[in-house]
Scaffold this motif. Structure first.
Motif, PDB file in Angstrom:
ATOM      1  N   GLU A 167       0.811  -1.230   0.000  1.00 59.97           N
ATOM      2  CA  GLU A 167       0.000   0.000   0.000  1.00 59.97           C
ATOM      3  C   GLU A 167       0.842   1.278   0.000  1.00 59.97           C
ATOM      4  OE1 GLU A 167      -0.708  -1.842   4.202  1.00 59.97           O
ATOM      5  OE2 GLU A 167      -0.511  -2.540   2.120  1.00 59.97           O
ATOM      6  N   LEU A 201       3.534   2.052  -1.899  1.00 63.44           N
ATOM      7  CA  LEU A 201       3.740   2.502  -3.289  1.00 63.44           C
ATOM      8  C   LEU A 201       2.402   2.826  -3.946  1.00 63.44           C
ATOM      9  CD1 LEU A 201       6.099   3.004  -5.154  1.00 63.44           C
ATOM     10  CD2 LEU A 201       5.874   0.702  -6.045  1.00 63.44           C
ATOM     11  N   ASP A 202       1.400   1.991  -3.638  1.00 65.87           N
ATOM     12  CA  ASP A 202       0.064   2.229  -4.219  1.00 65.87           C
ATOM     13  C   ASP A 202      -0.456   3.609  -3.831  1.00 65.87           C
ATOM     14  OD1 ASP A 202       0.146  -0.215  -5.328  1.00 65.87           O
ATOM     15  OD2 ASP A 202      -1.148  -1.220  -3.870  1.00 65.87           O
ATOM     16  N   TYR A 212      -1.584  10.143  -7.538  1.00 65.53           N
ATOM     17  CA  TYR A 212      -1.313  10.730  -8.866  1.00 65.53           C
ATOM     18  C   TYR A 212      -2.599  10.728  -9.703  1.00 65.53           C
ATOM     19  CZ  TYR A 212       1.171  11.901 -13.134  1.00 65.53           C
ATOM     20  OH  TYR A 212       1.601  12.540 -14.256  1.00 65.53           O
ATOM     21  N   HIS A 213      -3.367   9.617  -9.564  1.00 65.76           N
ATOM     22  CA  HIS A 213      -4.614   9.528 -10.359  1.00 65.76           C
ATOM     23  C   HIS A 213      -5.730  10.381  -9.784  1.00 65.76           C
ATOM     24  CE1 HIS A 213      -3.165   6.660 -13.184  1.00 65.76           C
ATOM     25  NE2 HIS A 213      -2.792   5.822 -12.235  1.00 65.76           N
ATOM     26  N   SER A 214      -5.754  10.530  -8.431  1.00 62.42           N
ATOM     27  CA  SER A 214      -6.941  11.162  -7.848  1.00 62.42           C
ATOM     28  C   SER A 214      -6.758  12.658  -7.580  1.00 62.42           C
ATOM     29  CB  SER A 214      -7.308  10.457  -6.542  1.00 62.42           C
ATOM     30  OG  SER A 214      -6.263  10.647  -5.627  1.00 62.42           O
ATOM     31  N   PHE A 221      10.890  12.295 -14.819  1.00 62.78           N
ATOM     32  CA  PHE A 221      10.383  11.080 -15.475  1.00 62.78           C
ATOM     33  C   PHE A 221      11.479  10.481 -16.371  1.00 62.78           C
ATOM     34  CE2 PHE A 221       7.872   8.903 -18.862  1.00 62.78           C
ATOM     35  CZ  PHE A 221       7.320   7.922 -18.054  1.00 62.78           C
ATOM     36  N   ASN A 237       8.752  17.893 -13.925  1.00 65.21           N
ATOM     37  CA  ASN A 237       8.190  16.524 -13.944  1.00 65.21           C
ATOM     38  C   ASN A 237       8.786  15.708 -15.087  1.00 65.21           C
ATOM     39  OD1 ASN A 237       6.616  17.280 -11.862  1.00 65.21           O
ATOM     40  ND2 ASN A 237       4.673  17.230 -12.940  1.00 65.21           N
ATOM     41  N   PHE A 255       1.004   6.416  -3.566  1.00 63.23           N
ATOM     42  CA  PHE A 255       1.471   7.513  -4.429  1.00 63.23           C
ATOM     43  C   PHE A 255       0.895   7.409  -5.836  1.00 63.23           C
ATOM     44  CE2 PHE A 255       4.466   7.315  -0.938  1.00 63.23           C
ATOM     45  CZ  PHE A 255       4.478   8.642  -0.544  1.00 63.23           C
ATOM     46  N   PHE A 256       0.723   6.170  -6.322  1.00 57.56           N
ATOM     47  CA  PHE A 256       0.083   6.015  -7.644  1.00 57.56           C
ATOM     48  C   PHE A 256      -1.379   6.464  -7.582  1.00 57.56           C
ATOM     49  CE2 PHE A 256       3.609   3.083  -8.806  1.00 57.56           C
ATOM     50  CZ  PHE A 256       3.942   3.683 -10.014  1.00 57.56           C
ATOM     51  N   ASN A 257      -2.059   6.070  -6.483  1.00 57.93           N
ATOM     52  CA  ASN A 257      -3.471   6.471  -6.326  1.00 57.93           C
ATOM     53  C   ASN A 257      -3.593   7.988  -6.224  1.00 57.93           C
ATOM     54  OD1 ASN A 257      -4.167   3.829  -6.372  1.00 57.93           O
ATOM     55  ND2 ASN A 257      -4.252   3.585  -4.150  1.00 57.93           N
TER      56      ASN A 257
END
Length: 1048
Positions: free
Chosen positions: A259, A261-262, A268-270, A289, A285, A264-266
């Motif tokens: 959770e 790592l998740d 980024y999406h939300s 990247f 950015n 930060f991905f979540n």
């Protein structure tokens, strides 16, 4: 201006002048007033007045600045006072959360500094400044504004703890940072992640500026936690291979939880409203990247990547992303570096992949190469027509990108070669058509020249790529096809000189020639390479001898026609220099007519860059040294002992010296004289550098002495205040003093070694006396006007002292004072330099400390007889040098200290075992002993520094540190016992016995002498001691856990 600020109004005027005033005089006055305010006893009350009643944000900023400087002082305020300031600021920002952001930031920095500097302060058995997380939690329970302030406090504290202040002892800061890492940093990270989880759990109104600011500050806090220098290595951000985050073992669970790592991905999406304007269109950015993509190959082997199920899709997306990035050539060239790094490393790994899964690089690498080539050619017209900055002007970036591309371009080389042949033919034809009279528009010609320059660079790149990738005969034949075209372009350009000259094409041609040289011309390469098949058909170039002729003709042409273009001249001379290094190549080169021409005609008449006209800037003269180094190497091949040949070669310099002599005697055209002298000094330095045999060096010395060296002495005396003139002359003298390859070991009947030293002594004394007459210099003038010359004098003196070609005892024996004079000049120059300047200017410290090492090794009688203040200056400079990060300097300091301590120890040992006051000692040794007894803290301080280095710091030169340490311990056993006791007593009880045992083991088997055998025993013990102490300080069972072990 005397400062008795009576009123708030006066203080506010000061703020206006300081922060928004445009009048420089007023600002300088305001800065002085600020310093006086900080030193005044009413500083705190004035700061309070500004914070509580100031009408502008600048008043509050001034208060924060004063407080920051106040709490950062070397002698700290009392603990109670610092606690009061901290609590006052916490209450102040809590009661006024809507202050200007820069004021809040400045005030929080004060809290961070107080916390850091008081980290180990104890009151009533409590660490009084570590309650910060508890204080911050109160902020997090308040409004959004209070939450933001709480997060900023943690963020600033983390950043402050990670800062290294190089002006103070680094061991103490490392200890604070380590303790903060082990006691608080993990809690801060967990707190930040829990705040982010809350953000995800409830819908935030991100249109609200405050809530948006909160999310940004929490993300910044997480980043600061991860950017922390966990192991004290101060990782260099630019060195990406080393940029691995060394996370402590205790953090392992956080990172192994999916959770984390998740989260930060979540996020980024939300967070679309917040990030929509950023994405990859934001340069920051985009850059990160690209760095992230480059890390793929750093962290995993290609064989591992191809086994991943999603690899084909990912590599396709990365290829498309790279192609799009290359097509937008005007954006972020620094970021493209990382993408090309990824492809370069991937392609370089292809031969080592054992997996049967397809790596698909043969599909995508040619597309990347094609995108680079076409995008660069298309950029030219836009650059010319819109008057943009030309990427070709930034040669450092161009070379870096081309060196990365060279590996990628050799993958599926047939496709790249066919594309380049087609483009080259088409562009060369267009260029020729435009050159015909009346047909060419200037803009079109400029565009065509820019495209050709890129194509020549690219051909050089792919030819150079042969060395980085497995190659076949067919590939060599393709290289021949491409190289033919460039050699044809060279003859087209050179026949049109000086009418159709283009600097960019010339620089590109030199890049191509250098790549061709590395790849196909050299000592180890086979002569029968297929590259010559096509070249012999078209150009009659059948082997590398013919190529060398072409090279030399090109070099001579450039030196003749491009005399006023410094970039072309310096690059041409660098190419000539590279050619003149290998012996086999030199044997081939001297047979070429162009080389014979250069050896006989090196005058400004044939090569304009050797002229002295005002159109050349003095810095352009630097390339003359390179020219004469290469030319002298060529001369040396067949010179032998032919003095007539050498005299002929030196003829242009003889004429120049005679001219200078006449002008000096008649006092006219002083400016021309200076230019001639600078040119001569640079030419002679190039010649002296290349003469590495006793025979050839003796010829040069006989040519210079006694006729021409006095002219240089005269020049130093006249122009001492003009470094452009004195620096080349001093550097020439420093070069002449270098006993490289034993070239200065003259015959036993020759006095040349002593004569040369006397000339150097005169020059150093002249320069030293004259330069001190300049008086005090401003900060920006002190290095070029004074310190640079002093550092060259010191390096010349060091070469003479350790060159082993002068018997210095002879001078005293025959009453010759040249040696004494130069040592006195050394002292005078040294005393005119502050200790901080000695260490701040690297070239100065790297010449002074090795010179001091020579003096302490062979001339201790000189050191001992220095006046006490001078001796104190020297010993203080050693003490300060011990702690520097430059290992050359710190090792020299250790060696110098070792010689001094050994001398002292031996002197005491000779005096028998009688008590100190009864000894009848040799006068010199007694003098040093007396000085040390008067100033016992000098050696004690150095022992303390060395022990600190061994125990707490990353000691990179442990062997060097161990040598003087034994002598210091034997001379100061009582102080060593005190040091040992203070270190042991500062640790918790559980560790004290372990540390005591470490110290016992350190001296086990070590005797009371400084024999080599005894020193080696101590050095071995010290190595074990350092390891054991580090383990003891790391071990658990203490209030200060120091777990240094990292995740494996």
């Amino acid at each position: 201006m005397a400062l008795h600020f009576q009123s708030l109004a006066e203080l506010e005027v000061l703020c206006t002048h300081l922060y928004v005033g445009t009048d420089l005089t007023q600002r300088i006055e305001a800065e002085k007033a600020l310093l006086e305010l900080i030193d005044s006893p009413e500083c705190l009350s004035k700061c309070q007045l500004l914070l509580e009643r100031g009408t502008t944000s600048y008043a509050q900023l001034l208060a924060a600045t004063c407080l920051s400087k106040l709490v950062s002082r070397v002698s700290p305020l009392p603990v109670e006072q610092r606690m009061d300031i901290r609590n006052y600021i916490l209450n102040y920002v809590a009661s006024q959360p809507k202050l200007a952001p820069f004021v809040i930031q400045a005030l929080i920095q004060v809290i961070a500094k107080i916390t850091k500097l008081g980290w180990f302060e104890v009151q009533k058995e409590q660490f009084v400044f570590r309650e910060i997380i508890a204080d911050v939690k109160k902020f997090l329970q308040g409004t959004v504004e209070h939450c933001v302030i709480g997060v900023i406090i943690l963020s600033e504290l983390t950043e402050e703890m990670n800062l290294v202040d190089y002006s103070r002892p680094s061991a103490k800061y490392r200890k604070i940072a380590t303790s903060f890492r082990d006691t608080s940093l993990k809690d801060i990270l967990v707190l930040a992640c829990s705040l982010l989880k809350e953000v995800l759990a409830k819908p935030l109104n991100l249109q609200d500026q405050c809530q948006q600011n909160l999310v940004m500050q929490v993300l910044k806090l997480v980043l600061n936690c991860l950017n922390f220098d966990f192991i004290g290595s101060s990782a260099d951000e630019s060195a990406d291979d080393l940029c691995t985050v060394q996370i402590p073992t205790t953090w392992r669970t956080i990172f192994l939880e999916p959770e984390t790592l998740d989260l930060f991905f979540n996020l980024y999406h939300s967070l679309p409203p917040l990030l929509s304007q950023l994405g990859l269109s934001d340069p920051g950015n985009y850059h990160e990247f690209c760095r992230f993509l480059a890390r793929l190959k750093t962290n995993y082997q290609l064989g591992e990547l191809v086994m991943v199920k999603e690899y084909p899709e990912v590599i396709r997306l990365i290829a498309n992303f790279t192609i799009t990035s290359l097509q937008h050539w005007e954006v972020a060239p620094n970021s493209v570096h990382y993408l090309l790094t990824l492809w370069q490393r991937m392609v370089a790994s292809v031969p080592f992949v054992k997996s049967t899964e397809p790596h698909l690089l043969d599909t995508y690498a040619p597309e990347i190469t094609k995108a680079f080539i076409t995008s660069r050619l298309e950029s030219v017209a836009i650059v010319v027509r819109d008057h943009l900055d030309d990427p070709l002007d930034d040669t450092a970036t161009v070379f870096q990108q081309l060196e990365q591309l060279c590996t990628v371009s050799r993958c599926e080389y047939e496709k790249t070669c066919a594309l380049l042949v087609q483009l080259f033919d088409q562009n060369a034809q267009n260029y020729q058509n435009l050159l015909h009279p009346s047909s060419g528009v200037t803009v079109d010609i400029t565009i065509q020249e820019g495209r050709l320059a890129w194509l020549v660079y690219l051909v050089g790149t792919v030819v150079g790529g042969r060395l980085t990738y497995t190659s076949t005969d067919e590939h060599d034949a393709m290289d021949g096809e491409l190289s033919c075209r460039v050699f044809q372009l060279i003859s087209l350009m050179d026949t049109g000189l000086p009418r159709c000259s283009n600097e960019k094409i010339e620089l590109a041609i030199l890049w191509f020639l250098d790549q061709f040289r590395k790849t196909y011309v050299g000592d180890q390469l086979q002569r029968t390479s297929k590259v010559y098949a096509r070249m012999s058909e078209v150009l009659g170039i059948t082997d590398d001898n013919h190529v060398l002729e072409t090279f030399m003709t090109k070099i001579v042409t450039n030196l003749k026609y491009w005399g006023r273009c410094e970039p072309v001249i310096s690059r041409t001379l660098q190419f000539l220099n590279d050619l003149s290094v290998g012996y086999i190549l030199l044997k081939k080169l001297v047979k070429i007519d162009a080389v014979k021409f250069m050896l006989k005609n090196h005058t400004s008449e044939h090569f304009p860059f050797l002229g002295i006209s005002d159109s050349y800037s003095l810095s352009d003269f630097r390339c003359r040294t390179t020219f004469y180094t290469a030319l002298t190497r060529l001369l040396m091949v067949d010179l032998g002992e032919d003095e007539d040949e050498f005299e002929n070669f030196m003829l242009p310099l003889t004429v120049a010296f005679e001219t200078v002599l006449q002008i000096f005697n008649n006092n006219f055209k002083q400016e021309d004289v200076k230019r001639m002298l600078i040119g001569l000094a640079r030419d002679l330095r190039g010649i002296a550098f290349a003469l590495n045999t006793k025979t050839s060096y003796t010829m040069l010395f006989d040519w210079m002495y006694p006729t021409y060296l006095p002219i240089l002495q005269n020049a130093v005396e006249r122009y001492y205040g003009e470094p452009a003139c004195t620096t080349p002359i001093l550097k020439l003298m420093a070069e002449l003093m270098q006993n490289r390859s034993q070239r200065l070991n003259f015959d036993v009947s020759s006095p040349n070694g002593i004569l040369l030293f006397r000339e150097a002594s005169k020059m150093v004394c002249t320069y030293g006396n004259q330069i001190l007459s300049l008086g005090s210099l401003s900060k920006d003038q002190i290095y070029p006007m004074k310190l640079k010359g002093i550092s060259i004098c010191y390096s010349a003196l060091k070469s003479a002292l350790c060159g082993n070609y002068v018997s210095f005892g002879v001078f005293k024996l025959y009453g010759d004072n040249h040696f004494d004079n130069v040592l006195q000049a050394f002292v005078k120059m040294l005393l005119s330099v502050s200790h901080s300047d000695l260490l701040q200017y690297r070239k100065l410290s790297q010449s002074y400390y090795p010179l001091l090492e020579c003096l302490t090794q062979d001339h201790m009688s000189f050191i001992i007889n220095l006046e006490p203040p001078v001796l104190m200056y020297v010993l203080t400079s050693i003490s300060e040098g011990l702690t520097t990060l430059d290992t050359v300097v710190s090792s020299s300091c250790c060696t110098s200290l070792d010689y001094i301590v050994t001398y002292l120890f031996k002197h005491i040992a000779k005096e028998g075992k009688k008590p100190l006051r009864c000894r009848e000692a040799t006068q010199a040794g007694q003098r040093l002993l007396h000085f040390m007894q008067q100033n016992p803290d000098v050696l004690q301080q150095m022992m303390s520094v060395l022990m600190n280095t061994i125990v707490f710091e990353d000691c990179r030169n442990q062997w060097s540190v161990s040598r003087p340490l034994l002598g210091l311990i034997l001379l100061n056993e009582k102080y060593f016992s005190e040091l040992r006791a203070s270190l042991i007593n500062s640790q918790p009880l559980a560790r004290q016995e372990v540390l005591a045992q470490c110290f016992r083991n350190l001296m086990e088997g070590v005797e009371q002498n400084l024999s080599i055998k005894n020193r080696d025993r101590f050095t071995q013990n010290l190595s074990v001691f350092r390891r054991d102490v580090a383990e003891a300080l790391r071990s658990d069972g203490s209030t200060e856990p120091c777990s240094l072990d990292m995740m494996s």
